[in-house]
Design a protein around this motif. Structure first.
Motif, short mmCIF file in Angstrom:
data_model
loop_
_atom_site.label_atom_id
_atom_site.label_comp_id
_atom_site.label_asym_id
_atom_site.label_seq_id
_atom_site.Cartn_x
_atom_site.Cartn_y
_atom_site.Cartn_z
N TYR A 169 -9.06 10.65 -37.18
CA TYR A 169 -8.04 11.58 -36.29
C TYR A 169 -8.21 12.92 -36.88
CZ TYR A 169 -5.48 7.81 -34.31
OH TYR A 169 -5.09 6.38 -33.77
N LYS A 171 -6.63 15.63 -34.82
CA LYS A 171 -5.75 16.22 -34.58
C LYS A 171 -4.21 15.50 -34.59
CE LYS A 171 -5.93 14.28 -29.90
NZ LYS A 171 -4.90 13.29 -29.81
N ILE A 173 -1.09 13.36 -33.53
CA ILE A 173 -1.16 12.49 -32.84
C ILE A 173 0.10 12.03 -32.10
CG2 ILE A 173 -3.02 11.10 -34.04
CD1 ILE A 173 -0.79 9.28 -35.18
N LYS A 174 0.17 11.60 -30.92
CA LYS A 174 1.43 11.32 -30.03
C LYS A 174 1.59 9.78 -30.18
CE LYS A 174 0.79 15.33 -27.44
NZ LYS A 174 0.72 15.84 -25.84
N THR A 205 -1.67 -1.24 -26.54
CA THR A 205 -2.28 0.05 -27.22
C THR A 205 -2.98 0.98 -25.82
OG1 THR A 205 -2.24 -0.92 -29.19
CG2 THR A 205 -3.89 1.15 -28.49
N LYS A 209 -2.30 4.44 -24.43
CA LYS A 209 -3.36 5.42 -24.19
C LYS A 209 -3.44 5.99 -22.89
CE LYS A 209 -6.16 4.04 -27.99
NZ LYS A 209 -7.58 3.51 -28.40
N TYR A 213 -0.98 8.82 -24.80
CA TYR A 213 -0.56 8.48 -26.17
C TYR A 213 -1.74 8.23 -26.95
CZ TYR A 213 4.10 9.56 -24.53
OH TYR A 213 5.39 10.35 -23.90
N ASP A 214 -1.54 8.31 -28.40
CA ASP A 214 -2.94 7.94 -28.97
C ASP A 214 -2.47 6.51 -29.59
OD1 ASP A 214 -4.27 10.47 -29.60
OD2 ASP A 214 -2.43 11.32 -30.10
N GLN A 215 -1.19 6.06 -30.09
CA GLN A 215 -0.85 5.02 -30.41
C GLN A 215 0.30 4.36 -30.18
OE1 GLN A 215 -2.48 2.44 -32.30
NE2 GLN A 215 -4.45 3.35 -33.09
#
Length: 353
Positions: A169, A171, A173-174, A205, A209, A213-215
């Motif tokens: 990563y 950046k 994360i959201k 997951t 996304k 969102y990332d996770q």
């Protein structure tokens, strides 16, 4: 050493074909792999061989009954170019804890650690020289006995393969707080690094996304309010100057980076509390301004700084900066690469061949 390791090297390395500034994630592998077999109640034939396909019977029990576990770790180079491992004995311990839970045989720590060292000593040129990158190591064990029937297998393979990797990563994360699907329940396999745990996480997951969102932020199975983990990471929140992380309740993975960060934060004179923490508590802390920062910890990501958490039509703002998380990440990386003294005794040197 009790277990002799035989070596079959490739004639010519492929490392010159790799652009270390542009490493494809998870698709590039080093020249060799380490293999050891479990047969007739003992581990035998420890060997380093060229990376390649493994003959597998269609009735291999791992394919049908899920006896498969793994570890994740990384190799680095210090300022002198010496290959270094971060707390490998802890990975060996956790692999065996997973094996016990999944009804699989324990692997002697000597095989685990010496197998790692031998593989890295041969493939050390694959360790990326760029900052933030490392050689990702994937030790794993699976049941390869050909048998259709529900019981513990009698034949297993333990393998270590390696793949150069860049930082995951770049950046903030959201996260999406998941209230329909669960990661683990009390009495389940949440503590184990079992392959099936990750298979069950794929759909939620992907759905997270798709929402942007990332996770996934995993919540407990019973009430969907207690925070457990983030995707493949443990999580820390800083509230009113205190760091809080979910306690190891049988459903949370015993993260090696997690344990190391706890030690590091305490050495920095921060109070660290391991306890249950609810999503509502985080929401309230965000609203009243006491939520200062949050980050995830794990082998693949190192430290991942958290921007916000999505929750059923609303957004919990976490923070725009993570000053302590950044300091912890920089300190960990400096220890791993020999730029800072290893006061904790975490690093293991590997001799190059």
């Amino acid at each position: 050493m009790k277990y002799k390791i035989t070596v079959d090297k490739v004639e010519k390395s492929k490392v010159d074909q790799l652009d270390f500034n542009n490493i494809p994630l998870g698709t590039t592998f080093t020249d060799h792999m380490f293999i050891c077999d479990y047969d007739n109640g003992e581990w035998v034939d420890a060997r380093v061989v060229p990376m390649g396909l493994i003959p597998t019977h269609p009735a291999a029990m791992a394919l049908h009954y899920g006896q498969a576990i793994f570890e994740g770790m990384k190799a680095y180079k210090d300022t002198d170019g010496t290959p270094m491992l971060f707390r490998p004995e802890q990975n060996a311990k956790r692999l065996n804890e997973s094996a016990t839970r999944m009804g699989m045989p324990e692997l002697p720590e000597e095989i685990f650690v010496e197998g790692l060292k031998k593989l890295i000593s041969i493939d050390h040129n694959w360790i990326p020289p760029t900052e933030g990158s490392a050689l990702y190591l994937r030790p794993f064990m699976y049941a390869d006995e050909a048998f259709i029937g529900m019981r513990a297998a009698t034949h297993y393979k333990f393998i270590i393969m390696a793949s150069p990797a860049q930082a995951l990563y770049s950046k903030r994360i959201k996260l999406w707080a998941e209230k329909q699907y669960i990661r683990a329940a009390h009495g389940g396999t949440g503590e184990a690094k079992a392959a099936g745990n990750y298979a069950a996480a794929v759909l939620p997951t992907e759905l997270a996304k798709a929402k942007g969102y990332d996770q996934v932020l995993w919540l407990d199975a019973a009430e969907h309010k207690y925070i457990q983990e983030v995707g493949t990471m443990n999580i820390f929140f800083k509230i009113n100057g205190e760091f809080i992380t979910p306690n190891l309740d049988g459903s949370v993975l015993h993260g090696i980076t997690r344990a190391s960060v706890i030690d590091m934060l305490r050495s920095m004179n921060f109070k660290v509390t391991e306890r249950k923490i609810t999503i509502d508590e985080i929401k309230e802390a965000s609203e009243n301004g006491s939520l200062e920062e949050a980050f995830g910890t794990g082998t693949a990501v190192g430290i991942a700084y958290i921007q916000e958490i999505g929750l059923e039509g609303e957004t919990i703002h976490v923070s725009d900066e993570s000053p302590v998380g950044l300091e912890v990440n920089d300190t960990l990386n400096a220890i791993k690469t020999g730029q800072l003294e290893d006061k904790f005794g975490w690093m293991t040197k590997v001799d190059k061949e």
